[in-house]
Design a protein around this motif. Structure first.
Motif, mmCIF file in Angstrom:
data_model
loop_
_atom_site.group_PDB
_atom_site.id
_atom_site.type_symbol
_atom_site.label_atom_id
_atom_site.label_comp_id
_atom_site.label_asym_id
_atom_site.label_seq_id
_atom_site.Cartn_x
_atom_site.Cartn_y
_atom_site.Cartn_z
ATOM 1 N N LEU A 1 -6.533 -9.381 3.361
ATOM 2 C CA LEU A 1 -6.586 -8.355 4.400
ATOM 3 C C LEU A 1 -5.219 -7.696 4.602
ATOM 4 O O LEU A 1 -5.117 -6.470 4.736
ATOM 5 N N GLU A 2 -4.187 -8.508 4.595
ATOM 6 C CA GLU A 2 -2.844 -7.946 4.761
ATOM 7 C C GLU A 2 -2.469 -7.042 3.589
ATOM 8 O O GLU A 2 -1.865 -5.976 3.781
ATOM 9 N N GLN A 3 -2.834 -7.440 2.386
ATOM 10 C CA GLN A 3 -2.516 -6.618 1.224
ATOM 11 C C GLN A 3 -3.263 -5.290 1.255
ATOM 12 O O GLN A 3 -2.704 -4.251 0.892
ATOM 13 N N LEU A 4 -4.491 -5.308 1.725
ATOM 14 C CA LEU A 4 -5.255 -4.066 1.862
ATOM 15 C C LEU A 4 -4.552 -3.102 2.820
ATOM 16 O O LEU A 4 -4.386 -1.910 2.521
ATOM 17 N N GLU A 5 -4.144 -3.607 3.969
ATOM 18 C CA GLU A 5 -3.487 -2.755 4.964
ATOM 19 C C GLU A 5 -2.136 -2.253 4.459
ATOM 20 O O GLU A 5 -1.766 -1.096 4.700
ATOM 21 N N GLN A 6 -1.394 -3.103 3.728
ATOM 22 C CA GLN A 6 -0.093 -2.677 3.218
ATOM 23 C C GLN A 6 -0.240 -1.569 2.179
ATOM 24 O O GLN A 6 0.555 -0.623 2.152
ATOM 25 N N ILE A 7 -1.230 -1.683 1.319
ATOM 26 C CA ILE A 7 -1.445 -0.628 0.322
ATOM 27 C C ILE A 7 -1.784 0.684 1.015
ATOM 28 O O ILE A 7 -1.300 1.759 0.637
ATOM 29 N N GLY B 1 -7.911 3.727 -5.919
ATOM 30 C CA GLY B 1 -7.355 3.422 -7.236
ATOM 31 C C GLY B 1 -6.279 2.357 -7.183
ATOM 32 O O GLY B 1 -6.218 1.469 -8.050
ATOM 33 N N ARG B 2 -5.400 2.420 -6.163
ATOM 34 C CA ARG B 2 -4.369 1.388 -6.015
ATOM 35 C C ARG B 2 -4.984 0.018 -5.724
ATOM 36 O O ARG B 2 -4.506 -1.005 -6.229
ATOM 37 N N VAL B 3 -6.035 -0.016 -4.920
ATOM 38 C CA VAL B 3 -6.694 -1.291 -4.607
ATOM 39 C C VAL B 3 -7.296 -1.896 -5.868
ATOM 40 O O VAL B 3 -7.175 -3.101 -6.139
ATOM 41 N N GLU B 4 -7.962 -1.072 -6.679
ATOM 42 C CA GLU B 4 -8.544 -1.576 -7.924
ATOM 43 C C GLU B 4 -7.475 -2.094 -8.873
ATOM 44 O O GLU B 4 -7.692 -3.074 -9.595
ATOM 45 N N GLN B 5 -6.317 -1.450 -8.873
ATOM 46 C CA GLN B 5 -5.262 -1.813 -9.808
ATOM 47 C C GLN B 5 -4.479 -3.045 -9.370
ATOM 48 O O GLN B 5 -4.135 -3.903 -10.206
#
Length: 562
Positions: free
Chosen positions: A487-493, A535-539
């Motif tokens: 969850l934190e990585q999603l918000e940071q991206i 795209g960044r999330v997929e990568q």
């Protein structure tokens, strides 16, 4: 016979000599008589032997003559019979040849008649083809004449066009010169140099192209949503690639303890007959390796794997392991499994507060006890959705019983979706219709993933309850630490992009809401931003299923009345 006469003559001579020669002595006569008598006897024996030999030879010659005569007669009869048989065979062969010749003559006559008919038909066909060819040649000649006429027209038109092109070239040159003069006058009027005007025009063009690019991407995305099946396959493939590795072992393998390693040999049996019978009857692979005091059951069908586990436990406890005993245990375990599945379905219906389900539906609910979704038991999930749907229906003044029924049945298609073609939604709709479920329940099953297309409120309630049950922390097989980190990585991206004000990961990380600054991001740029974040999330991330990126842009005007 001649010798006999000689003997008799000698005897007569002796008797005559006896009476004539009295001067000889009696003793001499007696000796002579004895000698002569002995000689006569010996001669008689010799003559008798010769006579018997000659008689035997004569008999043998007569027998041989009779045998030779009989043999010659028999050979002559056999030769005559063979000659008669050969003659009969020749006659039969000649008869068959005559019949074959007659048949061949008749066939030749028929073939000749057919060939004559075919030849006549070919001649007629050739005649017709020649006529058609003649007509085609005439048509082509007319066509050629027409083409020649058109060619002449085209030549004249080309000459006219060349003249017009020359005129247009001159006009274009004049227009270019006039345009250059107009540009020079515009530069003089505006007070701008050529370079400054060009930079101004290019900057405006870049802004317009940016808007146009965003609009085109938005249009392409809307068009791409129509290809649902391909997109669904891609999403499913990505979800399987990201999550199957950590859950497939737990979902397809069962470890069964055994008392000792000697039991492994008994499970295999002589020449492997026990393990072959076990795998053929249960449909489950029995893996016997170096794991101490344990064997492994492997199958993607959880019901079969559970049946096989019960059979294996019973065989190990009983000790009698042979194909006949294995078959008995399998039938017994299958009957017990049907009862267990029905019991699980009844308990789930009672726990969810749903009554009046048909036995077939109860059996299907019980099968969901062995189905999981990302580690979450589908039957428990359905019961929880039923409770949540009922609570929300009570708050809204709807039929809570009907809502619980829809919540309990929303994933019923997952009970058999691995056995027949179709999605669990399509299968669930067909099952509900077959068992006569209400329209509200069918609508909730059909639209619990897309409630905006539902026709009743129950589909919206079921979709909300389904999302709550699946999205709550700990519902699915995922460690809390990795869950929070995701969850934190999603918000940071999301917040790393310019113009983003805030970002929130919701629905257990299956959606991220991005709030942008309206003065820095336009509506068209919001579409591009959502695409770039996805795209960044997929990568950069690994996650189960899919993540939805929602960009929110709004303008607020606040004023205070005093």
């Amino acid at each position: 016979m001649t010798m006999l006469y000689v003997i008799l003559a000698l005897l007569g001579g002796l008797v005559g000599g006896f009476f004539a020669g009295q001067s000889r002595g009696l003793k001499e006569r007696a000796e002579i008589d004895d000698r002569l008598l002995r000689e006569a006897r010996a001669e008689a024996e010799r003559i008798r032997g010769q006579a018997e030999t000659e008689a035997r030879q004569v008999r043998e010659q007569a027998d041989q003559s009779r045998q030779d005569a009989s043999k010659r007669i028999q050979e002559a009869g056999e030769r005559e019979a063979a000659q008669a048989a050969q003659e009969a065979a020749r006659r039969e062969q000649l008869t068959g040849l005559r019949a074959g010749l007659d048949a061949e003559r008749a066939q030749i006559k028929q073939d000749s008649a057919r060939e004559r008919e075919a030849l006549a038909a070919d001649r007629q066909e050739n005649r017709r083809e020649r006529e058609e060819l003649k007509r085609e040649i005439e048509r082509l000649n007319r066509r050629a004449e027409q083409l020649d006429a058109r060619g002449d027209k085209l030549d004249s038109l080309e000459e006219r066009l060349e003249g017009q092109l020359r005129i247009l070239a001159g006009q274009e040159a004049d227009l270019a010169e006039r345009g250059r003069q107009v540009d020079l006058k515009l530069y003089e009027v505006a007070g701008l140099t050529h370079e400054v005007a060009r930079d101004l025009i290019l900057s405006r063009l870049d802004a317009e192209l940016e808007e146009e690019k965003a609009l085109r991407i938005k249009t392409m995305l809307e068009r791409a949503t129509g290809d649902a099946k391909r997109t669904a396959r891609q999403v499913i493939a990505q979800a399987i690639q990201r999550s199957a590795s950590e859950t497939s072992a737990a979902l397809s393998v069962s470890v069964v303890p055994i008392p000792n390693d000697a039991m492994k040999g008994r499970l295999i049996g002589r020449e492997g007959r026990n393990i072959r019978a076990f795998e053929a009857l249960t449909g489950v692979d029995l893996i016997i390796d170096d794991t101490p005091e344990a064997v492994i059951l492997s199958s993607f069908n959880p019901v079969r794997r559970e049946v096989a586990k019960h059979v294996l436990d019973a065989l190990v406890a009983d000790g009698r392991i042979h194909p006949t005993r294995i078959e008995e245990m399998v039938h017994k375990a299958q009957d017990e499994m049907k009862t267990f599945i029905h019991t699980q379905g009844e308990e789930a219906a009672i726990e969810a507060g749903v009554v009046g389900l048909k036995p077939g539906l109860v059996q299907l609910l019980g099968r969901m006890y062995f189905r999981t979704s990302y580690g979450q038991n589908v039957l428990k999930h359905s019961v929880q959705v039923a409770h949540l749907t009922g609570i929300m229906a009570d708050e809204l003044g709807l039929d809570a019983g009907l809502a619980r029924r829809a919540g309990l049945m929303h994933d019923v298609g997952k009970s058999i979706d691995r056995e027949i073609d179709g999605t669990h939604v399509e299968i669930g709709i067909n099952l509900a219709k077959r068992f006569g479920e209400p329209f509200d329940v069918i609508d909730a099953i059909a639209h619990h993933h897309d409630p905006e297309n539902g026709e009743t409120l129950y589909s919206v309630l079921v979709a909300a309850a389904d999302a709550i049950s699946a999205a709550r922390p700990g519902a699915r097989r995922e460690e809390l630490e990795s869950y929070v980190r995701r969850l934190e990585q999603l918000e940071q991206i999301a917040v790393s992009f310019p113009g983003v004000q805030q970002a929130y990961a919701i629905q257990a990380g299956r959606e991220v809401r991005v709030i942008v600054q309206p003065d820095k991001v336009t509506d068209a740029q919001a579409t591009l931003l959502a695409r770039e974040i996805a795209g960044r999330v997929e990568q950069d991330m690994e996650y189960p299923g899919q993540v939805q990126v929602t960009v929110v842009r709004e303008s607020r005007a606040v004023e205070v009345a005093r």
